[in-house]
Design a protein around this motif. Structure first.
Motif, mmCIF file in Angstrom:
data_model
loop_
_atom_site.group_PDB
_atom_site.id
_atom_site.type_symbol
_atom_site.label_atom_id
_atom_site.label_comp_id
_atom_site.label_asym_id
_atom_site.label_seq_id
_atom_site.Cartn_x
_atom_site.Cartn_y
_atom_site.Cartn_z
ATOM 1 N N ARG A 1 67.391 1.426 40.258
ATOM 2 C CA ARG A 1 66.622 0.428 40.870
ATOM 3 C C ARG A 1 64.983 0.414 40.543
ATOM 4 N NH1 ARG A 1 69.481 -3.783 44.321
ATOM 5 N NH2 ARG A 1 71.575 -2.395 44.495
ATOM 6 N N THR B 1 60.309 4.662 43.046
ATOM 7 C CA THR B 1 59.884 5.884 42.956
ATOM 8 C C THR B 1 60.177 6.713 43.861
ATOM 9 O OG1 THR B 1 57.644 4.888 43.594
ATOM 10 C CG2 THR B 1 58.180 5.305 41.354
ATOM 11 N N THR C 1 62.052 5.491 51.104
ATOM 12 C CA THR C 1 61.217 5.861 52.472
ATOM 13 C C THR C 1 62.058 5.700 53.885
ATOM 14 O OG1 THR C 1 61.050 3.212 52.291
ATOM 15 C CG2 THR C 1 59.054 4.598 51.281
ATOM 16 N N LEU D 1 63.642 1.192 49.567
ATOM 17 C CA LEU D 1 63.121 1.838 48.550
ATOM 18 C C LEU D 1 61.600 1.473 48.257
ATOM 19 C CD1 LEU D 1 66.182 1.182 46.172
ATOM 20 C CD2 LEU D 1 65.738 3.031 47.470
ATOM 21 N N GLU D 2 60.910 2.246 47.623
ATOM 22 C CA GLU D 2 59.620 1.764 47.143
ATOM 23 C C GLU D 2 59.454 1.653 45.643
ATOM 24 O OE1 GLU D 2 55.900 3.393 49.266
ATOM 25 O OE2 GLU D 2 55.855 4.383 47.096
ATOM 26 N N ILE D 3 59.362 0.450 45.219
ATOM 27 C CA ILE D 3 59.385 0.159 43.790
ATOM 28 C C ILE D 3 57.993 -0.174 43.346
ATOM 29 C CG2 ILE D 3 60.477 -1.256 42.128
ATOM 30 C CD1 ILE D 3 62.855 -1.519 44.329
ATOM 31 N N PRO D 4 57.479 0.539 42.203
ATOM 32 C CA PRO D 4 56.220 -0.092 41.743
ATOM 33 C C PRO D 4 56.140 -1.378 41.331
ATOM 34 C CG PRO D 4 57.011 2.046 40.612
ATOM 35 C CD PRO D 4 58.163 1.335 41.445
#
Lengths: 122, 256
Positions: free
Chosen positions: A21, A24, A27, A112-115
């Motif tokens: 996905r 990075t 969480t 998820l932490e996505i830029p």
């Protein structure tokens, strides 16, 4: 204690998921576990604290939803809640029951932490 | 749900919520996969691999000292001319059990798990490749002596057999429901000692097993008395014959 091995498998899944996905970090993680999975949530929680170190889930919080044991009776057709070591029908007492819930060992959700530049999926 | 960006906030992750708007997007992904996905995939592969060679795979589980290796020795002695048998031995340390099996003239592969308290499908896969499956009819996988951890790991076996020795408590099925519930057959071992032990009630063991909604047979055995193995040997013959009748003709190429 096999919870560490299971945590390692969880981390592997999270690493793959994050890579797929473009995330990075992971969480948050939600697991659903039934008592007949043979996994002890408290031990899994402790093992997760060790297994996540140095991984994409290093700061992930873990939430474990415990599912009840439920059986459906093949004799009278009704379903009832049961204890892990007493899977008899709660209505007619027959032992010929089918497990409806209680053996889950499931990764239900990951946060998820996505830029920013990456489009969010899911 | 977070009012600002719509991400999922749970009691578990709300401490992280203040980071939302630092140039990152948060996404909650429904996964719904088994935590043992990788193991289960490997187990499916192992089972197909055994099957394509017409080999019956039996996973033997019990607490330490219930008599798994002794049962195997006696089984090899009794069935060695009827079936070509191979054994995968799981132990934390030592090759002792594999050596006992090899002394009976059948191939044995020892898996030393180190600190791991169970076998998993990947370990079995490696061990399988050390065996010539074309030269075998039955592979016994002797799991690590442990009534807890092995229950959670599918190895790719066709049947689970759990041993309960009469020197243990008859309430073991109630204490270890995950293991006994997963058993296709339960063997009461060391039954030649029953006459000396007045505190083990086989009927209580059977009742505890039935309370797990298990219809698995509970057979009495004694590895040191050949006649007491008849039920177990017949069960093996029946299961092996069923598998053979069910096995497709050998394929020229087997997916690895």
């Amino acid at each position: 204690m096999h919870e560490m091995a299971i945590c390692q498998a969880l981390i592997d899944q999270l690493e793959t998921l994050a890579a797929d996905r473009g995330a990075t970090r992971v969480t948050g993680v939600l697991l659903r576990i039934g008592p007949l999975s043979g996994v002890e949530p408290a031990l899994l929680d402790r093992a997760f604290g060790l297994a996540r170190a140095g991984t994409v889930a290093e700061q992930a919080s873990l939430r474990i939803e415990r599912l009840p044991v439920r059986v459906s009776c093949r004799h009278c057709g009704r379903s009832s809640e049961a204890a892990p070591n007493r899977l008899l029908c709660g209505h007619c007492g027959d032992y010929r029951t089918r497990l409806v819930s209680g053996d889950e060992l499931q990764l239900a959700r990951a946060e998820l932490e996505i830029p920013d530049a990456v489009e969010a999926a899911g | 749900m977070c009012d600002t960006c719509g991400c999922n906030i749970t009691p578990g992750n709300e401490v992280l919520a203040h980071r939302h708007h630092e140039g990152h997007d948060h996404t909650a992904v429904e996964v719904l996969s088994s935590l043992l996905d990788a193991n289960d995939h490997q187990a499916v592969h192992n089972r197909a691999h055994f099957r394509s060679h017409g080999v019956l795979a039996v996973n033997l589980m019990s607490s330490p000292g219930a008599g798994k290796t002794a049962l195997l020795e006696a089984t090899i002695d009794a069935l060695g001319r009827e079936f070509r048998i191979g054994v995968i031995e799981g132990d934390l340390e030592t090759e002792n059990d594999a050596a006992r099996i090899r002394a009976r003239g059948v191939p044995a592969v020892q898996i030393s798990t180190g600190t791991a308290c169970h076998l998993d499908a990947h370990m079995v896969h490696e061990a399988v490749h050390a065996l010539d499956l074309d030269a075998l009819d039955i592979v016994f996988i002797e799991n690590v002596g442990n009534l807890v951890c092995p229950a959670s790991f599918d190895l790719g076996q066709h049947r689970n057999v759990t041993l309960l020795s009469v020197t243990e408590g008859a309430d073991k099925p109630a204490k270890y429901p995950v293991m006994f519930r997963a058993s296709d057959l339960v063997l009461l071992t060391k039954c030649d000692l029953l006459e000396l032990l007045d505190d083990f009630d086989p009927a209580a063991a059977l009742a505890a097993l039935r309370a797990l909604a298990s219809e698995a047979p509970l057979l009495h055995t004694a590895a040191r008395r050949a006649p007491a193995l008849a039920g177990w040997l017949d069960w093996l013959r029946t299961v092996a014959a069923g598998l053979r009748a069910d096995t497709p003709a050998p394929q020229p190429a087997v997916a690895e």
